[in-house]
Every structure is written in C-alpha cells, then in structure tokens.
Design an enzyme around this catalytic site. Structure first.
Site, PDB file in Angstrom:
ATOM      1  N   CYS A   1      -0.560   4.119   2.071  1.00  0.00           N
ATOM      2  CA  CYS A   1      -0.431   3.999   3.528  1.00  0.00           C
ATOM      3  C   CYS A   1       1.015   4.233   3.976  1.00  0.00           C
ATOM      4  O   CYS A   1       1.260   4.860   5.003  1.00  0.00           O
ATOM      5  CB  CYS A   1      -0.828   2.605   4.013  1.00  0.00           C
ATOM      6  SG  CYS A   1      -2.231   1.867   3.212  1.00  0.00           S
ATOM      7  N   ASP A   2       1.977   3.687   3.225  1.00  0.00           N
ATOM      8  CA  ASP A   2       3.347   3.604   3.740  1.00  0.00           C
ATOM      9  C   ASP A   2       4.334   4.597   3.144  1.00  0.00           C
ATOM     10  O   ASP A   2       5.472   4.691   3.634  1.00  0.00           O
ATOM     11  CB  ASP A   2       3.886   2.174   3.530  1.00  0.00           C
ATOM     12  CG  ASP A   2       3.097   1.155   4.352  1.00  0.00           C
ATOM     13  OD1 ASP A   2       2.452   1.575   5.329  1.00  0.00           O
ATOM     14  OD2 ASP A   2       3.130  -0.034   4.016  1.00  0.00           O
TER      15      ASP A   2
ATOM     16  N   CYS B   1       0.835  -1.205   0.000  1.00  0.00           N
ATOM     17  CA  CYS B   1       0.000   0.000   0.000  1.00  0.00           C
ATOM     18  C   CYS B   1       0.870   1.256   0.000  1.00  0.00           C
ATOM     19  O   CYS B   1       1.294   1.726   1.068  1.00  0.00           O
ATOM     20  CB  CYS B   1      -0.936  -0.002   1.205  1.00  0.00           C
ATOM     21  SG  CYS B   1      -2.038   1.411   1.238  1.00  0.00           S
TER      22      CYS B   1
END
Ligand code: NAP
Length: 327
Positions: free
Chosen positions: A151-152, A148
C-alpha cells in the site's frame, strides 16, 4: 440489467438467511459461491472486501490465474458470487451471534446495531496484523511506520533508506517492491532461516540495494515528526546499532482475533485460531469456519487453501441444514 450487489441496513435488519458468511476475503466469497450452488439464501457481511489479498501486489500462484493483480482477483471472487446472486452487506462487522430461544436460529448483531438471523453461519474473518510492541512503533504509526509495503511503498519514492522487518513472503515481497522506489532497503529478520518461498528469496538476493540482516531484531524506532532512525540488535553478538531510515515496514504476519472468537463461544487453539474439523465444523452446531481464522494448515495460509476451506464450509452448512430440517 445492472446488478445490485450491495445491500444496506434495511435489507438485512430483522431478516433470516439460510447462511450468513462473515468476512469478504477469498474464503468468504468462495463459501458464498458454493452456498448459492446449494441454493441457500446467502449473504456476505464484510467490513472490507478482499481480506489479506488487498495487502498484496500480484498473485502468481493461484491456479488458473497466472500473474493476476491481487485487486483483480478480489473482484473476480466477488463478481463470481454476485453472478450467482449473492449480496454483500458492506462496511459493518459482526459484533456477536448467539442461539435464539428455540435453538434453531442464530441472532447476529453488528457493530452498527443491525440484528438479523441465520440458520447457519460461516465465519471467514481472517486475521489482524501482528505488532512488534517496541518503543516508537505506536507513536510513529502512519508517520513512517507502516504495516503494508504494497500500500505505502510509492510514498517513499526517492527516499534514502527503509527497513522491512520479517522473514515471510510479505516481507520479501515488500522488500522487492521497495527496492524499486528507495535507494537502500534493510531486511531485518530474527533468525537465519526464512519462511518466505525460495522464489522470493532468490529474487531478493539478486538486488544490490537490499541488505539482509539476519538474527536481528528491532529494539526501538525514533525520530521527530517522522521516523528518522531504528535501532537494530544482533541477537547472537548482542551488538546494537542505530540505522538512519525514512520508514519502517513491519511485515511480521497476522494473528487471529481470539477475543472475538471466544466471546462468541468458539473453541480456539493456544494461538487463538478457531478449531475446525476436516469439514470445517466448529464446536457450535451450524457454525462453520474457513480461511486464515482457522487452525487448518498453519503456516500455509494461501488464497487457494482459503478458497478450498470456504467451499467445504458451504457444503457442510448445506448438509447441516438438510439434516436438521431447516430448509
Ligand atoms: P508469515 O508467513 O507468518 O511470516 C511472518 C514473519 O515474521 C516470519 O518470518 C516470522 O519469523 C516473523 N515474525 C513474526 N513475529 C515476529 C516478531 N514479533 N518479531 C520479529 N519477527 C516476527 O506472514 P506473512 O509474510 O505476512 O504472510 C502471511 C501469509 O500470506 C503467508 O501464508 C504467505 O505465504 C502469504 N503471502 C503470500 C504472498 C504471495 O505469495 N505473493 C505475499 C504475501 C503473503 P519466524 O520465521 O522466525 O517465525
């Protein structure tokens, strides 16, 4: 008055609902909104709220919501359903469902052992992440291998380089995002043509710190405690090179949970997507499906298509309940 939108185990245990929506993404909440419009006693059971929308940054193509943060769009879906009186039983997932003895209801059993009953079911369970299945992928998952980018990406701020794998919207969106944090981004795709929308491709091509490696696949991910390198092989020339990287973002799409669908008696296509007709009816009477988990419009799985399917599934559930004198 404050709304109580979440319900707990005890609110669902042993209870019967006109419609139980399984899944809390756009398809599920759209189905719930419409089911309530048809005055059906409806709940949503969701392990996570938002489905794949939680994995994207901004959504710029959902009509009437120009450049909206994905998390805001998720909240709007949910709040709309809540405003209509839909409650969500959250943090648990449906393990199985089967017809009861009289054939009128489905008994639903959750992973946490809750049992409830539904006159109709709308399956909107989405899909799960596809894996590359190469050496080092599993070993370094969470230690430099991510699924992701959205997200990261911030975790890689100031790092030297990362690889993004894939040729779809998620890979391109991820590469764009990462190019703002990392000095160099390699975008590795297994063929020459991209599945990503031209809008994303054009933007990537303007970024001097993104290098696209086409006709190429990752063969290995390695390192020590964290990812340090990945091996990339050109499929045409056969040449393989080791690239030093701090992270590998695998954005190669999603696949349905075929096992779960088959276990519950749903007919699926070769890839494992639940087969539905134009009215989102599955092979099981009273069970409808919507969104990414279905075989509708493969390769064009959008928020707008998921929401449309959800609304149709709810309409069909209402018709089914009426026709079978279940209301
Ligand atoms: P996708 O559209 O299915 O693309 C997956 C990509 O990964 C494809 O390019 C595919 O290659 C490649 N791939 C698949 N299996 C592979 C493997 N084993 N090894 C190497 N490469 C592999 O998936 P996605 O990009 O995650 O997008 C999913 C859905 O969400 C799409 O409908 C997309 O439009 C949507 N989405 C939209 C946005 C947005 O509009 N903001 C952002 C993200 C996602 P091939 O092309 O060769 O098959």
């Amino acid at each position: 008055m404050a709304r109580i939108a979440w319900i707990s185990k005890k609110d669902v245990q042993g209870k019967t609902f006109d419609t139980v929506v399984i899944g809390g993404g756009p398809a599920g909440y759209s189905a719930a909104v419409y089911a309530k419009r048809f005055l059906l006693n409806t709940i949503v059971i969701a392990k996570l709220i938002g489905g794949q929308l939680t994995l994207t940054d901004y959504v710029d193509d959902y009509p009437a919501c120009r450049k909206i943060k994905a998390t805001d769009l998720v909240n709007r879906f949910k709040r709309h359903a809540e405003d209509f009186g839909v409650k969500t039983y959250w943090g648990d997932s449906v393990e199985s469902f089967e017809k009861t003895g009289d054939g009128k209801l489905y008994k639903i059993t959750t992973k946490k052992g809750v049992e409830l009953y539904a006159k109709s079911i709308i399956v909107a369970v989405g899909t799960k992440r596809r894996k590359l299945g190469i050496p080092g992928e599993k070993e370094f998952s969470g230690r430099g291998v991510s699924y992701c980018s959205v997200c990261d990406a911030p975790l890689y701020a100031g790092k030297d380089s990362v690889i993004v794998v894939g040729g779809g919207d998620a890979a391109f969106e991820g590469a764009l995002l990462l190019s703002g944090y990392v000095k160099k981004v390699y975008l590795v795709h297994r063929r020459k043509h991209f599945r990503a929308k031209p809008f994303f491709v054009e933007r990537v091509l303007t970024k001097p710190n993104i290098e696209i490696l086409v006709d190429s696949v990752l063969t290995e991910i390695g390192g020590d405690k964290l990812v340090r390198y990945a091996k990339v092989k050109n499929k045409i020339t056969g040449e393989e090179k080791e690239i030093n990287v701090d992270g590998v973002f695998i954005e190669i799409g999603f696949e349905p949970d075929k096992e779960w669908a088959v276990k519950n008696g749903l007919n699926v296509d070769n890839a494992g997507y639940i087969i539905v007709d134009d009215w989102m009816r599955t092979n099981l009477p009273g069970v409808f499906a919507a969104g990414d988990c279905t075989n509708k419009w493969p390769n064009f799985r959008q928020v707008v298509t998921a929401a449309a399917m959800g609304s149709i599934a709810a309409y069909s559930a209402f018709n089914y309940l009426q026709e079978n004198n279940l209301l």
